[in-house]
Scaffold this active site. Structure first.
Site, short mmCIF file in Angstrom:
data_model
loop_
_atom_site.label_atom_id
_atom_site.label_comp_id
_atom_site.label_asym_id
_atom_site.label_seq_id
_atom_site.Cartn_x
_atom_site.Cartn_y
_atom_site.Cartn_z
CD GLU A 82 -4.18 -5.67 3.27
OE1 GLU A 82 -5.06 -4.95 3.79
OE2 GLU A 82 -2.97 -5.41 3.32
CD GLU B 189 -3.10 -0.92 2.18
OE1 GLU B 189 -2.98 -0.08 3.09
OE2 GLU B 189 -4.08 -1.70 2.15
#
Length: 501
Positions: free
Chosen positions: A292, A173
């Site tokens: 995720e 991320e």
């Protein structure tokens, strides 16, 4: 009662069922590791300190792969802190989740746990505060056979054989301003490409995952994927996607249609990746790693403010209800439906932290409601994913407009002859009379049929009542080559059909 039908044929194949779609995620966050998978002194703990009750539930869940050690945690992680004698390992501030990390569990311990759980390790390297050299170091420690400083150090630390990790995430991320080492797309794309080239010089057949956007709502979504892939297209195999869903402002109808958003997210990233491939005149296809995904009541977490530095604090231990379980089952339908391009998927996380498994220190471990659709889908989905044509009424949602009440996918295993239909009824009030044409499958019978549902959509499982919500038998019959079942409101169903003996 509403009416819906499904059309499917064993010849209409999307792709093989990818077992890596049934992945999970263990991050050094909250109580996922400490008092989750690891708790020396627990009545079920083994000689390595791993909780036997959690291991047993992990196997029952049907997890095939686990991403480790993060997540936001990895962007500040020094992997060297977690090797060697435990008594000599440093305690560090963990900035991502404002806690103290004891480093009692590191790469050697986690790989040992993964082997006991019979799961593949997907390892994430720190490209936030670190870079190419550190990625090569942890690879040498984990995968090189011996005869070098770091591989011999691993052997001295008790792991004689290489860990053999083949799937590597190039950071986490890094488009997010909250991430340690946050970068622009160009900065990250350059670093990802350089790290990938170096890792392939060390081990050419590694599979590498570049960071995509941390969510489709990010202002840089699309542009980030395009820039990163233009810089790293030839060096990586997959690009990542992350998505979490929750009820927003009481809008349960839109929440039940969350898979609509997942479908659009996947299709958008596929289109972007293929556009970059076309621009580069490449015949290579970049696959997706949805590493995720889950239901996460993020607004509750954002309202919390941690001030103390603690070891393994209670963080985002969401308690899931039946409605959450139906959404999770629907998200699994979406992932299977896109198995032609989604090669990896990880439900975040495995235990305690927004997880299908919960545990208490010194106490029991139990299955949350979301455990059940995952476990059944992992057990039943075999062979090839089939394209399903759905005829369904729609209902109105604030976020997505009109969406089908029924969503479904099917799998067919040529070896056994089994066909499995996975289906949800998203409507909050109306049952659905479902018909499925089976003429193309010959003479089949219902081998098993399961329903995840409760008249109280807010019903949950707790330590005191761990089996309040469990899969129940679903009534399903076959007549004149047609499967018939009535789906209650807000329900998830799986029906396995076998050749009649």
């Amino acid at each position: 009662m509403l009416n819906a039908s499904l059309a499917l044929n064993p010849d209409y194949v999307i792709a093989p069922v990818r077992r890596r779609l049934f992945g999970s995620f263990v991050e050094h966050m909250g109580r996922c590791v400490y008092t989750g998978i690891y708790e020396p002194g627990h009545p079920t703990a083994d000689e390595d300190g791993f909780r036997g009750d959690v291991l047993e539930l992990t196997r029952e869940l049907g997890v095939e792969l686990v991403r480790y050690p993060g997540g936001n945690f990895v962007s500040g992680y020094r992997w060297e802190d977690g090797i060697g004698p435990v008594s000599q390992r440093p305690v560090r501030r963990e900035l991502a989740w404002h806690s103290l990390e004891t480093n009692e569990v590191g790469v050697d311990e986690f790989v040992r746990w993964a082997r006991k759980a019979d799961v593949e390790v997907m390892y994430a390297v720190n490209l936030g505060t670190r870079g190419v050299a550190e990625a090569l170091d942890v690879h040498e420690y984990m995968n090189h056979e011996g005869g070098t400083h770091l591989s011999d150090l691993r052997r001295a630390n008790g792991s004689e054989e290489p860990h053999g990790v083949k799937l590597w995430c190039l950071g986490n991320e890094l488009d997010g301003p909250w991430q340690l080492g946050h970068k622009t797309a160009h900065e990250y794309g350059r670093l990802a490409a350089e790290t990938a080239r170096a890792l392939r010089q060390a081990e050419p057949d590694l599979e590498l995952v570049a960071c995509g956007s941390s969510g489709s709502s990010m202002p840089t979504f699309g542009e980030w994927e395009s820039t990163v892939l233009e810089l790293a297209y030839d060096e990586v195999d997959h690009i990542s996607l992350h998505a979490y869903y929750e009820v927003i402002d009481g809008d349960v109808d839109s929440f039940l249609a969350s898979a609509t958003d997942m479908d659009h997210f996947i299709d958008s990233v596929v289109a972007t990746a293929d556009a970059v491939g076309a621009k580069l005149k490449s015949s290579k296809k970049i696959n997706l790693s949805f590493d995720e995904w889950n239901v996460w009541y993020m607004k509750r977490f954002q309202a919390e403010r941690r001030t103390e530095w603690e070891v393994a604090p209670r963080v985002i231990e969401d308690q899931y209800d039946v409605t959450d379980a139906v959404v999770v089952g629907n998200l699994l339908i979406s992932l299977l439906r896109h198995s032609d391009r989604v090669a990896v998927a990880c439900q975040a996380q495995l235990v305690n932290v927004i997880a299908p498994i919960r545990s208490e220190p010194g106490g029991s471990a139990w299955r949350q409601t979301t455990f059940h659709p995952f476990a059944l889908t992992s057990r039943l989905a075999r062979g090839r994913v089939l394209r399903v044509e759905t005829s369904s009424p729609t209902y109105e949602t604030k976020r997505f407009g009109a969406v089908p009440v029924v969503d479904a996918v099917a799998t067919h295993d040529e070896e056994s002859g089994d066909t499995v239909v996975f289906v949800v009824n998203r409507h909050r009030a109306e049952p659905v009379d479902l018909r499925v044409g089976l003429a193309a499958f010959g003479d089949v019978e219902v081998a098993e049929a399961w329903l995840v549902h409760d008249p109280d959509g807010s019903a949950t499982n707790t330590e005191a009542d761990p089996d309040r919500v469990v899969p129940r038998p679903q009534e399903a019959t076959i007549a004149d080559g047609e499967l018939h079942a009535v789906l209650p409101p807000v329900s998830w169903t799986a029906v396995r059909l076998s050749p009649r003996s």
